[in-house]
Design an enzyme around this catalytic site. Structure first.
Site, PDB file in Angstrom:
ATOM      1  N   GLU A 293     -56.877 -25.718  23.563  1.00 24.34           N
ATOM      2  CA  GLU A 293     -56.350 -25.198  21.588  1.00 24.34           C
ATOM      3  C   GLU A 293     -56.487 -23.564  22.257  1.00 24.34           C
ATOM      4  O   GLU A 293     -57.493 -23.408  23.314  1.00 24.34           O
ATOM      5  CB  GLU A 293     -57.158 -25.892  20.915  1.00 24.34           C
ATOM      6  CG  GLU A 293     -57.364 -26.769  20.187  1.00 24.34           C
ATOM      7  CD  GLU A 293     -57.751 -26.759  18.776  1.00 24.34           C
ATOM      8  OE1 GLU A 293     -59.056 -25.837  18.540  1.00 24.34           O
ATOM      9  OE2 GLU A 293     -58.002 -28.033  18.249  1.00 24.34           O
TER      10      GLU A 293
ATOM     11  N   ARG B  57     -30.730 -22.298  18.647  1.00 27.25           N
ATOM     12  CA  ARG B  57     -29.671 -22.822  18.180  1.00 27.25           C
ATOM     13  C   ARG B  57     -29.207 -24.516  18.074  1.00 27.25           C
ATOM     14  O   ARG B  57     -28.267 -24.858  16.977  1.00 27.25           O
ATOM     15  CB  ARG B  57     -29.160 -23.189  20.096  1.00 27.25           C
ATOM     16  CG  ARG B  57     -29.104 -22.171  20.658  1.00 27.25           C
ATOM     17  CD  ARG B  57     -28.986 -22.317  22.495  1.00 27.25           C
ATOM     18  NE  ARG B  57     -29.965 -22.434  22.731  1.00 27.25           N
ATOM     19  CZ  ARG B  57     -30.022 -23.243  23.829  1.00 27.25           C
ATOM     20  NH1 ARG B  57     -29.705 -23.612  24.729  1.00 27.25           N
ATOM     21  NH2 ARG B  57     -32.007 -23.716  24.441  1.00 27.25           N
TER      22      ARG B  57
ATOM     23  N   LYS C  81     -14.158 -24.797  23.737  1.00 27.85           N
ATOM     24  CA  LYS C  81     -14.968 -25.341  24.665  1.00 27.85           C
ATOM     25  C   LYS C  81     -15.803 -26.485  23.291  1.00 27.85           C
ATOM     26  O   LYS C  81     -15.604 -26.503  21.945  1.00 27.85           O
ATOM     27  CB  LYS C  81     -16.243 -24.805  24.639  1.00 27.85           C
ATOM     28  CG  LYS C  81     -17.496 -25.478  25.279  1.00 27.85           C
ATOM     29  CD  LYS C  81     -19.125 -25.097  25.107  1.00 27.85           C
ATOM     30  CE  LYS C  81     -19.665 -25.067  24.275  1.00 27.85           C
ATOM     31  NZ  LYS C  81     -20.806 -24.359  24.255  1.00 27.85           N
TER      32      LYS C  81
HETATM   33  C1  R5P Z   1     -23.588 -22.928  23.089  1.00 25.70           C
HETATM   34  O1  R5P Z   1     -23.082 -22.801  21.885  1.00 25.70           O
HETATM   35  C2  R5P Z   1     -24.651 -21.416  23.888  1.00 25.70           C
HETATM   36  O2  R5P Z   1     -23.748 -20.153  23.380  1.00 25.70           O
HETATM   37  C3  R5P Z   1     -24.643 -21.511  24.497  1.00 25.70           C
HETATM   38  O3  R5P Z   1     -23.070 -21.706  25.663  1.00 25.70           O
HETATM   39  C4  R5P Z   1     -25.732 -23.202  25.259  1.00 25.70           C
HETATM   40  O4  R5P Z   1     -25.761 -23.146  24.529  1.00 25.70           O
HETATM   41  C5  R5P Z   1     -25.795 -22.710  26.837  1.00 25.70           C
HETATM   42  O5  R5P Z   1     -26.562 -23.821  26.952  1.00 25.70           O
HETATM   43  P1  R5P Z   1     -26.294 -24.566  28.479  1.00 25.70           P
HETATM   44  O6  R5P Z   1     -26.462 -23.546  29.478  1.00 25.70           O
HETATM   45  O7  R5P Z   1     -27.306 -25.602  28.526  1.00 25.70           O
HETATM   46  O8  R5P Z   1     -24.753 -25.149  28.644  1.00 25.70           O
END
Ligand code: R5P
Length: 302
Positions: free
Chosen positions: A41, A98, A193
């Site tokens: 803790e 996120r 993306k």
């Molecule tokens: C996603 O929308 C964020 O802006 C980043 O591009 C993403 O979270 C990065 O995560 P990773 O490095 O695991 O691809």
């Protein structure tokens, strides 16, 4: 100049930028004892009188995120017990940002839970750096400031890369990347993306973008596993970019992120000092921009 009824408290996860923040704000940080009991803790104790004072409480919610969050909560409770007047939070890296919606049925909105807890614990205002989605700040009850480090990031890109082409890896990264491009007077393009919500697999395309012979700089909010920027970098290299750099606000570098970036042909990584320093990264300092927002949160002239 900051008045005397102010105090600065830096959590364990802010030690690498605390000295700079203290210099910028011209306040000596309070002494903090933070340790673990033998059963795991957490224990914290602050040293100094904060009664009636406005306290800037700085903590990056860096890995291990849950430990950083819990220490922050204990510090807020200690400040409440000690009768601090207002708690102004400076959280350069906001964990859980996120998960800003329930992507699949049954999921929580994690950032909502976190910001509601910080409000409940008495956070009167909040300054953070480049939050994944600014609209998440609606879950914080007080006044909140999302600082996009356009100034410091632009300076660093200009220092490192001659005649850059600024690239947003997806639509969500466009606002930040286009603001950087505008500030440094560079051309700008956006990749497309898509992420599979169940497997996490990312597909990136660079249709209609001419990168032949260019030095591309991918500007995003965060590198976590490096998957997104590594894919974007490979695609840009295949499309003829001579060099690819990556510039982000938060370099988490989970798992083997750096190896992935190197294999994808990334020439250099630039990141803000919102997370503990890691080898192979060139850092830029966001303290000046953060201090400006903190002064505004305190109602002081910038
Ligand atoms: C996603 O929308 C964020 O802006 C980043 O591009 C993403 O979270 C990065 O995560 P990773 O490095 O695991 O691809």
């Amino acid at each position: 100049m900051i008045e005397l009824d102010l105090a600065l408290l830096c959590g364990t996860m802010s030690q690498w930028f605390c000295e700079g923040l203290s210099r910028e704000l011209k306040i000596e940080p309070l002494k903090l004892e933070s340790r673990k009991f033998p059963d795991g803790e957490s224990y914290v104790r602050l040293d100094g009188d904060v009664g009636g004072k406005d306290v800037i409480l700085a903590q990056s919610l860096s890995p291990p995120q849950n430990d950083s969050i819990w220490e922050l909560i204990l510090l807020m409770e200690a400040l409440g017990e000690a009768r601090a007047r207002r708690i102004i939070l400076y959280i350069p890296y906001m964990a859980y940002s996120r998960q800003d919606k329930a992507f699949l049925q049954g999921e929580p909105i994690s950032i909502k839970a976190l910001l509601q807890i910080l409000s409940f614990m008495g956070g009167s205002s909040l300054v953070t750096i480049d939050l994944h989605k600014e609209h998440s700040l609606m879950f914080f009850r007080g006044k909140a400031y999302n600082v996009l480090p356009i100034e410091s990031l632009s300076e660093k890109i200009l220092e490192k890369v001659r005649d850059p082409l600024i690239i947003a890896p997806d639509a969500g990264a466009m606002q930040r990347a286009s603001a950087i491009a505008k500030r440094i007077g560079a051309p700008f393009a956006q990749l497309s993306k898509r992420r599979d919500l169940r497997t996490g697999e990312v597909k990136i395309q660079a249709e209609g973008i001419d990168v032949g012979g260019r030095r591309a700089v991918i500007v995003d909010d965060i590198i976590s596993t490096g998957g997104t920027v590594a894919k974007a970098a490979s695609i840009l290299r295949e499309a003829g970019a001579v060099e690819v750099y990556v510039a982000v606000s938060h370099a988490l570098m989970a798992q083997n992120a750096m190896d992935k970036l190197k294999s994808a042909g990334v020439s250099g990584v630039i990141a803000a000092n919102t997370l503990p320093p890691k080898p192979g990264i060139e850092y830029f300092d966001v303290t000046r921009e953060a201090a400006r927002a903190l002064r505004e949160a305190l109602g002081l002239s910038p």
